[in-house]
Design an enzyme around this catalytic site. Structure first.
Site, PDB file in Angstrom:
ATOM      1  N   SER A 100       0.820  -1.202   0.000  1.00 33.77           N
ATOM      2  CA  SER A 100       0.000   0.000   0.000  1.00 33.77           C
ATOM      3  C   SER A 100       0.858   1.257   0.000  1.00 33.77           C
ATOM      4  O   SER A 100       1.881   1.333   0.684  1.00 33.77           O
ATOM      5  CB  SER A 100      -0.910   0.028   1.226  1.00 33.77           C
ATOM      6  OG  SER A 100      -1.690   1.207   1.204  1.00 33.77           O
ATOM      7  N   LYS A 103      -3.484   3.946   5.739  1.00 34.87           N
ATOM      8  CA  LYS A 103      -3.468   2.502   5.991  1.00 34.87           C
ATOM      9  C   LYS A 103      -2.115   2.048   6.531  1.00 34.87           C
ATOM     10  O   LYS A 103      -2.041   1.271   7.476  1.00 34.87           O
ATOM     11  CB  LYS A 103      -3.764   1.748   4.690  1.00 34.87           C
ATOM     12  CG  LYS A 103      -5.229   1.606   4.401  1.00 34.87           C
ATOM     13  CD  LYS A 103      -5.506   0.962   3.053  1.00 34.87           C
ATOM     14  CE  LYS A 103      -4.785  -0.335   2.807  1.00 34.87           C
ATOM     15  NZ  LYS A 103      -5.294  -1.020   1.597  1.00 34.87           N
ATOM     16  N   ASP A 137      -6.552  -5.764   1.565  1.00 36.89           N
ATOM     17  CA  ASP A 137      -7.668  -5.113   0.885  1.00 36.89           C
ATOM     18  C   ASP A 137      -8.837  -5.084   1.855  1.00 36.89           C
ATOM     19  O   ASP A 137      -9.060  -6.045   2.606  1.00 36.89           O
ATOM     20  CB  ASP A 137      -8.042  -5.862  -0.391  1.00 36.89           C
ATOM     21  CG  ASP A 137      -8.707  -4.927  -1.388  1.00 36.89           C
ATOM     22  OD1 ASP A 137      -8.138  -3.858  -1.683  1.00 36.89           O
ATOM     23  OD2 ASP A 137      -9.819  -5.244  -1.862  1.00 36.89           O
ATOM     24  N   GLY A 173     -11.240   7.505   5.574  1.00 32.16           N
ATOM     25  CA  GLY A 173     -12.270   6.776   4.831  1.00 32.16           C
ATOM     26  C   GLY A 173     -13.654   6.933   5.451  1.00 32.16           C
ATOM     27  O   GLY A 173     -14.124   8.051   5.712  1.00 32.16           O
ATOM     28  N   TYR A 174     -14.301   5.798   5.696  1.00 36.87           N
ATOM     29  CA  TYR A 174     -15.666   5.808   6.218  1.00 36.87           C
ATOM     30  C   TYR A 174     -15.702   5.865   7.753  1.00 36.87           C
ATOM     31  O   TYR A 174     -16.769   5.721   8.343  1.00 36.87           O
ATOM     32  CB  TYR A 174     -16.404   4.543   5.740  1.00 36.87           C
ATOM     33  CG  TYR A 174     -16.522   4.432   4.229  1.00 36.87           C
ATOM     34  CD1 TYR A 174     -17.540   5.064   3.539  1.00 36.87           C
ATOM     35  CD2 TYR A 174     -15.599   3.688   3.494  1.00 36.87           C
ATOM     36  CE1 TYR A 174     -17.656   4.966   2.153  1.00 36.87           C
ATOM     37  CE2 TYR A 174     -15.698   3.581   2.106  1.00 36.87           C
ATOM     38  CZ  TYR A 174     -16.730   4.216   1.449  1.00 36.87           C
ATOM     39  OH  TYR A 174     -16.836   4.119   0.072  1.00 36.87           O
ATOM     40  N   HIS A 210     -11.401  -4.263  11.899  1.00 33.65           N
ATOM     41  CA  HIS A 210     -11.108  -5.241  10.850  1.00 33.65           C
ATOM     42  C   HIS A 210      -9.602  -5.344  10.604  1.00 33.65           C
ATOM     43  O   HIS A 210      -9.031  -6.416  10.597  1.00 33.65           O
ATOM     44  CB  HIS A 210     -11.836  -4.786   9.574  1.00 33.65           C
ATOM     45  CG  HIS A 210     -11.658  -3.317   9.276  1.00 33.65           C
ATOM     46  ND1 HIS A 210     -12.035  -2.335  10.164  1.00 33.65           N
ATOM     47  CD2 HIS A 210     -11.075  -2.670   8.238  1.00 33.65           C
ATOM     48  CE1 HIS A 210     -11.711  -1.152   9.661  1.00 33.65           C
ATOM     49  NE2 HIS A 210     -11.124  -1.329   8.496  1.00 33.65           N
ATOM     50  N   ARG A 211      -8.927  -4.190  10.426  1.00 37.19           N
ATOM     51  CA  ARG A 211      -7.493  -4.192  10.106  1.00 37.19           C
ATOM     52  C   ARG A 211      -6.683  -4.651  11.305  1.00 37.19           C
ATOM     53  O   ARG A 211      -5.733  -5.421  11.174  1.00 37.19           O
ATOM     54  CB  ARG A 211      -7.052  -2.786   9.656  1.00 37.19           C
ATOM     55  CG  ARG A 211      -5.610  -2.723   9.181  1.00 37.19           C
ATOM     56  CD  ARG A 211      -5.300  -1.428   8.448  1.00 37.19           C
ATOM     57  NE  ARG A 211      -6.054  -1.300   7.229  1.00 37.19           N
ATOM     58  CZ  ARG A 211      -7.135  -0.525   7.091  1.00 37.19           C
ATOM     59  NH1 ARG A 211      -7.538   0.255   8.089  1.00 37.19           N
ATOM     60  NH2 ARG A 211      -7.784  -0.498   5.964  1.00 37.19           N
TER      61      ARG A 211
HETATM   62  P1  IMP Z   1      -8.452  -0.507   0.369  1.00 36.64           P
HETATM   63  O1  IMP Z   1      -8.863  -1.210  -0.875  1.00 36.64           O
HETATM   64  O2  IMP Z   1      -8.019  -1.436   1.419  1.00 36.64           O
HETATM   65  O3  IMP Z   1      -7.471   0.584   0.093  1.00 36.64           O
HETATM   66  O4  IMP Z   1      -9.737   0.213   0.973  1.00 36.64           O
HETATM   67  C1  IMP Z   1     -10.742   0.700   0.133  1.00 36.64           C
HETATM   68  C2  IMP Z   1     -11.415   1.897   0.732  1.00 36.64           C
HETATM   69  O5  IMP Z   1     -12.120   1.505   1.889  1.00 36.64           O
HETATM   70  C3  IMP Z   1     -10.505   3.025   1.176  1.00 36.64           C
HETATM   71  O6  IMP Z   1     -10.251   3.911   0.129  1.00 36.64           O
HETATM   72  C4  IMP Z   1     -11.318   3.704   2.269  1.00 36.64           C
HETATM   73  O7  IMP Z   1     -12.239   4.591   1.688  1.00 36.64           O
HETATM   74  C5  IMP Z   1     -12.084   2.530   2.843  1.00 36.64           C
HETATM   75  N1  IMP Z   1     -11.418   2.029   4.052  1.00 36.64           N
HETATM   76  C6  IMP Z   1     -10.437   1.087   4.117  1.00 36.64           C
HETATM   77  N2  IMP Z   1     -10.088   0.883   5.379  1.00 36.64           N
HETATM   78  C7  IMP Z   1     -10.850   1.710   6.137  1.00 36.64           C
HETATM   79  C8  IMP Z   1     -10.916   1.957   7.524  1.00 36.64           C
HETATM   80  O8  IMP Z   1     -10.197   1.373   8.358  1.00 36.64           O
HETATM   81  N3  IMP Z   1     -11.819   2.863   7.911  1.00 36.64           N
HETATM   82  C9  IMP Z   1     -12.640   3.519   7.045  1.00 36.64           C
HETATM   83  N4  IMP Z   1     -12.591   3.343   5.738  1.00 36.64           N
HETATM   84  C10 IMP Z   1     -11.699   2.435   5.276  1.00 36.64           C
END
Ligand code: IMP
Length: 195
Positions: free
Chosen positions: A10, A15, A69, A153-154, A180-181
């Site tokens: 990434s 992230k 992801d 993000g959200y 989740h992460r």
């Molecule tokens: P990615 O594919 O893992 O980069 O995540 C896709 C999208 O999900 C990101 O661009 C964020 O908008 C959203 N996202 C991913 N992780 C989080 C989080 O921990 N909190 C809130 N939004 C997230």
């Protein structure tokens, strides 16, 4: 045993910062090489997309890599945005535009029907093709309005079930205990230690 070094796929600083906190003492993260082309994330699910990134970085760098992801699944939107979470409001959508689209799409949906979850798939890939894979999920709901300044993000509209009613964006580091992460990368950290 020495701490493993992993090239992180990434380039999203939000992230990477979270992953570094969760993997502290378990792995050292190395930025992905300069000049590495963007990986097209056209897999069918989170695992496919995480693997596409992990394999591409591992092959480019010739070193063990780590990729993840994440998707947000909202039940009232039939699981959307899911794999399209980054580009829900359009290809170059900002975090705020994606949040606004979710709130607009959920307009009129009552609190009990706003259930949602974040899912993360995290993969370590080795040059010999071996792989470690871990999953993390957090259940919650989508708030009526954004709250909080932390995270990304959200986060301003996601309220985890196991919390005190705060959004992830109101939590700071408490997010990683529930998220989740946090769950996926803690599990991956244990797997690395045993590997
Ligand atoms: P990615 O594919 O893992 O980069 O995540 C896709 C999208 O999900 C990101 O661009 C964020 O908008 C959203 N996202 C991913 N992780 C989080 C989080 O921990 N909190 C809130 N939004 C997230």
């Amino acid at each position: 045993m020495p701490i493993p070094k992993l090239v992180i796929a990434s380039a999203n600083p939000d992230k990477v910062a979270e992953i570094a906190i969760v993997l502290e003492g378990l792995a050292v993260l190395i930025p992905r090489p300069e000049g590495m082309p963007d990986v097209i994330e056209d897999g069918d699910d989170l695992e496919d997309n995480a693997r596409l990134k992990a394999v591409a970085v591992c092959e480019f760098a010739g070193k063990p890599s780590v990729a993840d992801d994440t998707g947000l699944e909202i039940d009232a939107l039939n699981g959307a945005p899911g794999v399209y979470s980054a580009r829900f409001a359009g290809v170059d959508a900002t975090y705020q535009q994606n949040v606004e689209k979710v709130l607009t799409d959920l307009d009129g949906v009552q609190m009990g029907q706003r259930t949602a979850r974040f899912k993360t798939v995290a993969i370590v890939r080795y040059p010999d093709g071996r792989e470690l894979i871990a999953n993390g999920t957090v259940e919650g709901h989508i708030a009526q309005n954004p709250s909080g300044e932390e995270g990304f993000g959200y986060d301003p509209i996601f309220v985890p079930v196991e919390g005190d009613g705060s959004t992830f964006a109101q939590m700071g580091e408490e997010k990683h205990r529930l998220s989740h992460r946090g769950r996926a990368f803690r599990q991956l950290g244990y797997m690395l230690a045993e590997n």
